[in-house]
Write a protein that holds these residues in place. Structure first.
Motif, PDB file in Angstrom:
ATOM      1  N   GLU A  42      -8.460   3.068   1.389  1.00 19.99           N
ATOM      2  CA  GLU A  42      -8.636   3.080   2.653  1.00 19.99           C
ATOM      3  C   GLU A  42      -8.618   4.559   3.185  1.00 19.99           C
ATOM      4  OE1 GLU A  42      -6.673   0.183   4.790  1.00 19.99           O
ATOM      5  OE2 GLU A  42      -4.654   0.967   4.587  1.00 19.99           O
ATOM      6  N   LYS A  98     -12.325   0.777   4.805  1.00 24.59           N
ATOM      7  CA  LYS A  98     -11.662   0.299   3.704  1.00 24.59           C
ATOM      8  C   LYS A  98     -12.806  -0.120   2.518  1.00 24.59           C
ATOM      9  CE  LYS A  98      -9.832  -3.956   3.545  1.00 24.59           C
ATOM     10  NZ  LYS A  98      -8.953  -4.868   3.879  1.00 24.59           N
ATOM     11  N   PHE A 129      -7.604  -2.176  -3.105  1.00 29.73           N
ATOM     12  CA  PHE A 129      -8.411  -1.578  -2.171  1.00 29.73           C
ATOM     13  C   PHE A 129      -7.890  -0.211  -1.814  1.00 29.73           C
ATOM     14  CE2 PHE A 129      -4.395  -2.886   0.092  1.00 29.73           C
ATOM     15  CZ  PHE A 129      -4.344  -2.420   1.086  1.00 29.73           C
ATOM     16  N   LYS A 164       1.037  -1.254  -0.071  1.00 30.89           N
ATOM     17  CA  LYS A 164       0.033   0.158   0.019  1.00 30.89           C
ATOM     18  C   LYS A 164       1.058   1.436   0.207  1.00 30.89           C
ATOM     19  CE  LYS A 164      -0.743   1.268   4.892  1.00 30.89           C
ATOM     20  NZ  LYS A 164      -1.609   1.457   5.976  1.00 30.89           N
ATOM     21  N   LYS A 166     -12.910  -2.235  -1.068  1.00 34.89           N
ATOM     22  CA  LYS A 166     -12.370  -3.238  -1.830  1.00 34.89           C
ATOM     23  C   LYS A 166     -12.934  -3.693  -3.025  1.00 34.89           C
ATOM     24  CE  LYS A 166     -13.708  -6.275   1.904  1.00 34.89           C
ATOM     25  NZ  LYS A 166     -13.272  -7.387   2.873  1.00 34.89           N
ATOM     26  N   TYR A 167     -12.175  -3.994  -4.071  1.00 37.78           N
ATOM     27  CA  TYR A 167     -12.745  -4.680  -5.309  1.00 37.78           C
ATOM     28  C   TYR A 167     -11.637  -5.590  -5.878  1.00 37.78           C
ATOM     29  CZ  TYR A 167     -14.233  -5.108 -10.131  1.00 37.78           C
ATOM     30  OH  TYR A 167     -14.730  -5.651 -11.370  1.00 37.78           O
ATOM     31  N   PHE A 206      -5.186 -12.386  -3.702  1.00 34.08           N
ATOM     32  CA  PHE A 206      -6.660 -12.275  -3.303  1.00 34.08           C
ATOM     33  C   PHE A 206      -7.448 -13.620  -3.713  1.00 34.08           C
ATOM     34  CE2 PHE A 206     -10.838 -11.205  -4.727  1.00 34.08           C
ATOM     35  CZ  PHE A 206     -11.639 -10.729  -3.506  1.00 34.08           C
ATOM     36  N   TYR A 211      -2.728  -2.939  -3.205  1.00 31.71           N
ATOM     37  CA  TYR A 211      -2.988  -4.142  -3.855  1.00 31.71           C
ATOM     38  C   TYR A 211      -2.608  -5.499  -3.224  1.00 31.71           C
ATOM     39  CZ  TYR A 211      -2.530  -7.176  -8.202  1.00 31.71           C
ATOM     40  OH  TYR A 211      -2.738  -8.355  -9.156  1.00 31.71           O
TER      41      TYR A 211
END
Length: 201
Positions: free
Chosen positions: A167, A158, A165, A31, A160-161, A199, A195
């Motif tokens: 935040e 936060k 993410f 991040k 997220k997709y 995930f 990132y």
């Protein structure tokens, strides 16, 4: 009485399955963000512009909860127009930059599939500091005594997709940037983008 080979094999299989299950719930990422801070907000009105960058580790305790541990570097500080009169009697602007290595330990609660709230303590180490008068670097001897250990509370939201993410976090400092001077505690707001590499849906 010895342990049979069958029991040893079963134990090994059980341990490997457990480790694999735990590892499957751990996500790694990075991040970076913009950090806007006030150190000594009681006497200084001007915000300091800084940044943060580092690594993210998240462990899914359940579908609703995750344990989050970051390790990142951030810059904080304070700025004040006409903040000091130097030894020659000239009024100068003051800017102080502090560098920290931070370790927040946060609990994340998923309020929606794409949104979570965060809260927890943040531990830090003050690694460097720089003082400027009118953008001219000054001798560190003009600083007060360094407070190496830093502690604060963090809350955040936060979004997220997939692997990405974003935040928004608020940091409330509980320790001062200087030893024996309680008023120099940091309040900060950061906007971060990140990132997650592994995930999983």
């Amino acid at each position: 009485m010895g342990i049979s080979k069958t029991k040893v094999c079963c134990l090994i299989i059980f341990l490997l399955a457990t480790i694999q299950d735990v590892a499957a719930q751990i996500n790694f990422g990075i991040k970076a963000g913009y950090l806007r801070s006030k150190t000594s907000p009681e006497i200084i009105d001007k915000w300091h512009n800084g940044f943060c960058v580092g690594a993210v580790l998240s462990y899914d305790v359940s579908k609703e909860f995750a344990l989050r541990c970051d390790l990142f570097y951030s810059t904080r500080g304070y700025e004040e127009n006409d903040g000091i009169v130097d030894k020659n009697g000239v009024i100068r602007d003051v800017k102080a930059n502090f560098g920290y290595i931070n370790l927040p330990i946060l609990v994340e609660y998923n309020v929606l599939p794409f949104a979570a709230i965060q809260a927890g303590p943040q531990f830090g180490l003050q690694t460097n500091r720089t003082l400027y008068y009118d953008d001219v670097k000054q001798n560190d001897a003009l600083f007060g005594e360094k407070q190496i250990f830093d502690f604060s509370l963090v809350v955040g939201i936060k979004l997220k997709y997939k692997n990405l993410f974003a935040e928004l976090q608020y940091q409330h400092g509980l320790t001062s940037a200087y030893r024996h001077v309680d008023i120099f505690k940091t309040k900060a707001i950061s906007v971060n983008l990140g990132y997650m590499f592994n995930f999983k849906k």
